[in-house]
Design a protein around this motif. Structure first.
Motif, short mmCIF file in Angstrom:
data_model
loop_
_atom_site.label_atom_id
_atom_site.label_comp_id
_atom_site.label_asym_id
_atom_site.label_seq_id
_atom_site.Cartn_x
_atom_site.Cartn_y
_atom_site.Cartn_z
N TRP A 1 0.82 -1.21 0.00
CA TRP A 1 0.00 0.00 0.00
C TRP A 1 0.85 1.26 0.00
O TRP A 1 0.42 2.31 -0.48
N GLY A 2 2.07 1.15 0.50
CA GLY A 2 2.96 2.30 0.55
C GLY A 2 3.63 2.62 -0.77
O GLY A 2 4.25 3.69 -0.92
N LEU A 3 3.53 1.73 -1.75
CA LEU A 3 4.10 1.99 -3.07
C LEU A 3 3.18 2.91 -3.87
O LEU A 3 1.96 2.92 -3.66
N PRO A 4 3.72 3.68 -4.81
CA PRO A 4 2.89 4.63 -5.55
C PRO A 4 1.65 4.01 -6.21
O PRO A 4 0.58 4.61 -6.21
N GLU A 5 1.79 2.81 -6.76
CA GLU A 5 0.67 2.17 -7.44
C GLU A 5 0.06 1.03 -6.62
O GLU A 5 -0.84 0.34 -7.08
N GLY A 6 0.54 0.86 -5.39
CA GLY A 6 0.06 -0.21 -4.53
C GLY A 6 -1.44 -0.19 -4.28
O GLY A 6 -2.09 -1.25 -4.29
N PRO A 7 -2.04 0.98 -4.04
CA PRO A 7 -3.48 1.02 -3.78
C PRO A 7 -4.35 0.59 -4.95
O PRO A 7 -5.57 0.48 -4.80
N LYS A 8 -3.75 0.31 -6.11
CA LYS A 8 -4.53 -0.18 -7.24
C LYS A 8 -4.71 -1.70 -7.20
O LYS A 8 -5.34 -2.27 -8.09
N VAL A 9 -4.19 -2.34 -6.17
CA VAL A 9 -4.33 -3.79 -6.03
C VAL A 9 -5.81 -4.17 -6.00
O VAL A 9 -6.62 -3.53 -5.33
#
Length: 283
Positions: free
Chosen positions: A152-160
């Motif tokens: 979730w801390g990665l820039p695109e992580g919340p797109k999981v």
């Protein structure tokens, strides 16, 4: 009423079809194909497989089984092995999976488990592949709470779009941190081995008197109750595997079962939810 799960705007019935160990034996091939097709005819939309399953044999089987159906009516999931989850190798791996599955795209592509490739590189490549149209969504598998927070801390992580972990009545560790986190962040949960692989790992689910009592009250089999329990949790998809047409139909029908509050409480007493963090259960 059939319980449902929504993945990025696409709603599917909460019980799909797992295919681990399918495709390994030629003498079972016809029965396995018949079972998958029976599940879809019974209302399942999701078929879950992976390049790891039988080194591609499961994907080949699924590809053959799905040929009579309209692709847009299905929700197809496959997974990339950790050693293939890099910028240099993932697209080649994905295209091989698509060829075996006889399709132009996956509805959901999962990072099967964490390996040596940096997580940021894997997620960036998954996001790039989504933009090509080869996959419509991406997700992860066998991720624990710490893994999800790192993601979730990665820039695109919340797109999981999903996380797939082992989960059944006898293995409830994900309820301590993983499942609450996913529900809070609106990330659907996929439960593999939701009936404990037929009770072969010492959980004694099928022989438990309370499970039997609940099954008798609903006039269904033991495994339908175990599936109904798993999908009683919000935004949880169960993917049981069976090579039997009759068992497959019963599995899918379990999506319409509703357990009462008293039944859920009774099952909780027999198989308590965790009160402390435990290592992620895997097979």
């Amino acid at each position: 009423m059939m319980r449902e799960v929504t993945f990025g705007g696409t709603t599917v019935s909460a019980i799909g079809i797992g295919t681990w160990h399918m495709g390994d034996r030629t003498d079972r091939r016809d029965a396995e194909i018949a079972a998958i097709q029976a599940g879809i005819h019974a209302g399942a939309r999701v078929v879950d497989t992976a390049e790891m399953y039988g080194s591609g044999r499961s994907e080949n089987l699924v590809g053959e089984a799905l040929t009579p159906f309209k692709r847009e009516d299905l929700f197809l999931i496959s997974k990339v092995l950790p050693e293939n989850a890099s910028r240099d190798r993932m697209q080649t791996s994905l295209e091989a999976s698509l060829k075996r599955l006889r399709t132009d795209y996956l509805d959901l592509y999962l990072y099967h488990w964490r390996g040596n490739v940096p997580l940021a590189e894997t997620i960036t490549e998954l996001q790039r592949l989504q933009k090509t149209g080869l996959i419509h969504r991406w997700g992860v598998s066998n991720f624990d709470g710490d893994d999800l927070q790192e993601l979730w801390g990665l820039p695109e992580g919340p797109k999981v779009a999903a996380n797939e972990d082992l989960y059944h009545l006898g293995s409830r560790g994900v309820e301590y941190a993983v499942l609450p986190w996913q529900q809070a962040h609106q990330v659907p949960f996929i439960a593999y081995s939701p009936i404990a692989q037929g009770d072969t790992h010492g959980h004694q689910l099928a022989s438990n008197p309370v499970v039997k009592e609940v099954a008798a009250a609903h006039q269904v089999g033991i495994y339908e109750i175990l599936l109904a329990w798993v999908i009683s949790h919000d935004q949880v998809l169960a993917i049981p595997k069976t090579s039997s047409v009759d068992h497959m139909r019963a599995n899918i029908a379990a999506g319409q079962l509703t357990l009462s509050a008293a039944e859920l409480t009774a099952l909780d007493r027999q198989f308590p939810k965790p009160t402390t963090a435990t290592p992620l259960d895997i097979l």
